[in-house]
Design an enzyme around this catalytic site. Sequence first.
Site, PDB file in Angstrom:
ATOM      1  N   GLU A 143       0.472  -1.611  -0.188  1.00  0.00           N
ATOM      2  CA  GLU A 143      -0.156  -0.103   0.006  1.00  0.00           C
ATOM      3  C   GLU A 143       0.853   1.232  -0.223  1.00  0.00           C
ATOM      4  O   GLU A 143       0.467   2.188  -0.338  1.00  0.00           O
ATOM      5  CB  GLU A 143      -1.010  -0.314   1.376  1.00  0.00           C
ATOM      6  CG  GLU A 143      -1.997  -1.172   1.157  1.00  0.00           C
ATOM      7  CD  GLU A 143      -3.171  -1.216   0.184  1.00  0.00           C
ATOM      8  OE1 GLU A 143      -3.328  -0.328  -0.716  1.00  0.00           O
ATOM      9  OE2 GLU A 143      -2.686  -2.083  -0.226  1.00  0.00           O
TER      10      GLU A 143
ATOM     11  N   GLU B 288      -0.934  -2.173  -9.650  1.00  0.00           N
ATOM     12  CA  GLU B 288      -0.574  -3.520  -8.880  1.00  0.00           C
ATOM     13  C   GLU B 288       0.712  -4.631  -8.614  1.00  0.00           C
ATOM     14  O   GLU B 288       0.787  -4.845  -7.764  1.00  0.00           O
ATOM     15  CB  GLU B 288      -1.837  -4.154  -8.329  1.00  0.00           C
ATOM     16  CG  GLU B 288      -3.092  -3.503  -8.480  1.00  0.00           C
ATOM     17  CD  GLU B 288      -3.449  -3.472  -7.328  1.00  0.00           C
ATOM     18  OE1 GLU B 288      -3.082  -3.732  -5.951  1.00  0.00           O
ATOM     19  OE2 GLU B 288      -3.973  -2.281  -6.633  1.00  0.00           O
TER      20      GLU B 288
ATOM     21  N   ASP C  67       3.120  -4.271  -5.748  1.00  0.00           N
ATOM     22  CA  ASP C  67       3.357  -6.196  -5.273  1.00  0.00           C
ATOM     23  C   ASP C  67       5.387  -5.980  -4.955  1.00  0.00           C
ATOM     24  O   ASP C  67       6.058  -6.548  -4.287  1.00  0.00           O
ATOM     25  CB  ASP C  67       2.811  -7.154  -5.883  1.00  0.00           C
ATOM     26  CG  ASP C  67       1.484  -7.531  -5.726  1.00  0.00           C
ATOM     27  OD1 ASP C  67       1.051  -6.823  -4.527  1.00  0.00           O
ATOM     28  OD2 ASP C  67       0.960  -8.199  -6.557  1.00  0.00           O
TER      29      ASP C  67
END
Length: 641
Positions: A490, A549, A553
């Site tokens: 995040e 994303e 990651d």
Amino acid sequence: MGVFILSDTINTALLKDDLYQAVNGEWLKTAQIPADKATTGGFADLADQIEETLMRDFGELLDGTATTDDQYLQEFVKYYRIVADFKQRDAAGFSPVKQSLDQIAQLTDLADWQAHLYDLTMSGNASPFELYVGPDMKDTQHYALNAEVPSLILPDKTYYEDGNEQADALLAVYSQMVLKLFKLAGYEDDFAKATLEGALKFDRSLAPYEKDSTERADYAKDYNRYTLEDFSQLSSNIDLAGFAKQLINATPDQVIVSEPKFYAALDDLVNDQTFTDMKNWLFVKRLVGTSGLLSDEARIVGGEYGRALSGSKEPKSQQKSAYYFATGQFSQVVGLYYAHKYFGEAAKKDVQQMVEKMVAVYQHRLANNDWLSADTKKKAVTKLSTLGIQVGYPDELDPLYKKFVVDPTESLYENDERFTKIVLADHYSRWGKEVDRTRWEMPAHMVNAYYNPQFNVIVFPAAILQAPFYSLNQNSSENYGGIGAVIAHEISHAFDNNGAQFDEVGNLHNWWTEDDMKHFKALAQEEIDQFDGLETPAGKVNGKLVVSENIADAGGLSCALAAAKGEDDVDLKAFFLNWSRIWRMKSSLEREKLLLSIDVHSPNVLRANVQPKNLTEFYEVFDIKPGDGMYLPEDQRVNIW
């Protein structure tokens, strides 16, 4: 249903070739997807455990064996009781929604529709264009009026293109479902068929002008500022300015348009010639959208299309459907109940410290970054130092929920429509006010986490802060391979291809030097290339769709690894094993195909397997050599943060 056990059997012979299968293979052999779900494992298992816990607790409140002094929880229980009263819902049938459907059916022309547009909108009806209030991306202290596009019947624009194998099958399911609902509602077959045909025709006319999922993944491009006058001129058939003023009870100085191509075509899409088809589309959307509020048969039939999309084999039971519907309406009330009862302060404090450690790792990495210029680096560190951190649950209940007063004499539909009007009135009243940057977008009982670039805040609801992601009974490396990687994921969103375009207060503007941004985009392209075209049983991965994303990651796993190495009880095998464990999932093929088309996240097996290949420590810990399945040549490894 699969359950996480940290002592799962590890197939050590497979570790060098397939980390995901080595860790999760035995579980995958026996895990069963619940008939009313599309997936099991990972996040879904925790959600199922919470479902079981809360259904038990609320069952005791419903039957009177337990009581509560919380007045908002009392309203929730009253609402839950109405939702679960299927005897009354079955007796009422479609009668509660007939007046709403008749209102649409009786519209005579565009002018008549425009005259009723405000009331239709505030009751939750669909519209061929959508206005909403949200933080101004270039002035996030204040709200702006935004113009969005309507949802299509099929999941994405690409489904409407020639040759899409799934489209015809899905439209057949949708059509059969709608015709069944028409019959249940008591309409004649000819009316039903003609209305459905017009609705599908209008829906198809919208698709060419909308963005696809890949285009929407670049959400900074949604910011297209129009003056109210310019916005109003996008249609000669609709009084856009008048409607905008009516919604916010004021005159906006601007409207932010997400998809200009769509609004440029609005006159061609909505006019006197297309009115009948549009009205049919409105009618079908309302018929389907309210089916879950009516009889049990309507609820089950109205879910057929959704189950076809997800691959769920059976509808939820009456008991479960009532639980999910009621908790969805009172989500923060339920979340605070869950957090206060089941989330300990010791865990909250420990996770808060983990977040601070992850931020410190990121600060160190930014300060020592060898490709950012001093100016960009300074601004990146400033953005990180002002990052908001929210763990567990909000301090106070959102005042909106205090307006939800249940009327036991009304039907579920009537209560729901009244609540919809309350929610929408509250939503549009935000225009002209300062943005509430403390607002949580997820309830505490949701198993998830998020970064909001417009608030520059990371949020970790209580539900995700448990094993295998986090536990006081796990060693630090397991926790860093789980919740630590999620936390750093995040944080990394603040510096992914989208988040990097927002500054420390969440405003959209370029704070990078030209050379730094060029270098960053080249690294992002490497991330796209690493995943693009990878094969899965459901099809090939679209690297551009999942790039943000994947950047998160990659940064998350790398930074969590650095934090784990700084602990006294470091165990990097446990770190990588738990990273793979948290992504275990068994899913329907239908769901996997759907997600490949629309989801910005990579398939779980690739999240588990690809990212470790980029890290030197992974090769050292498991002695990975050329020729092993998990080996990736050094010149193909991607590292951004």
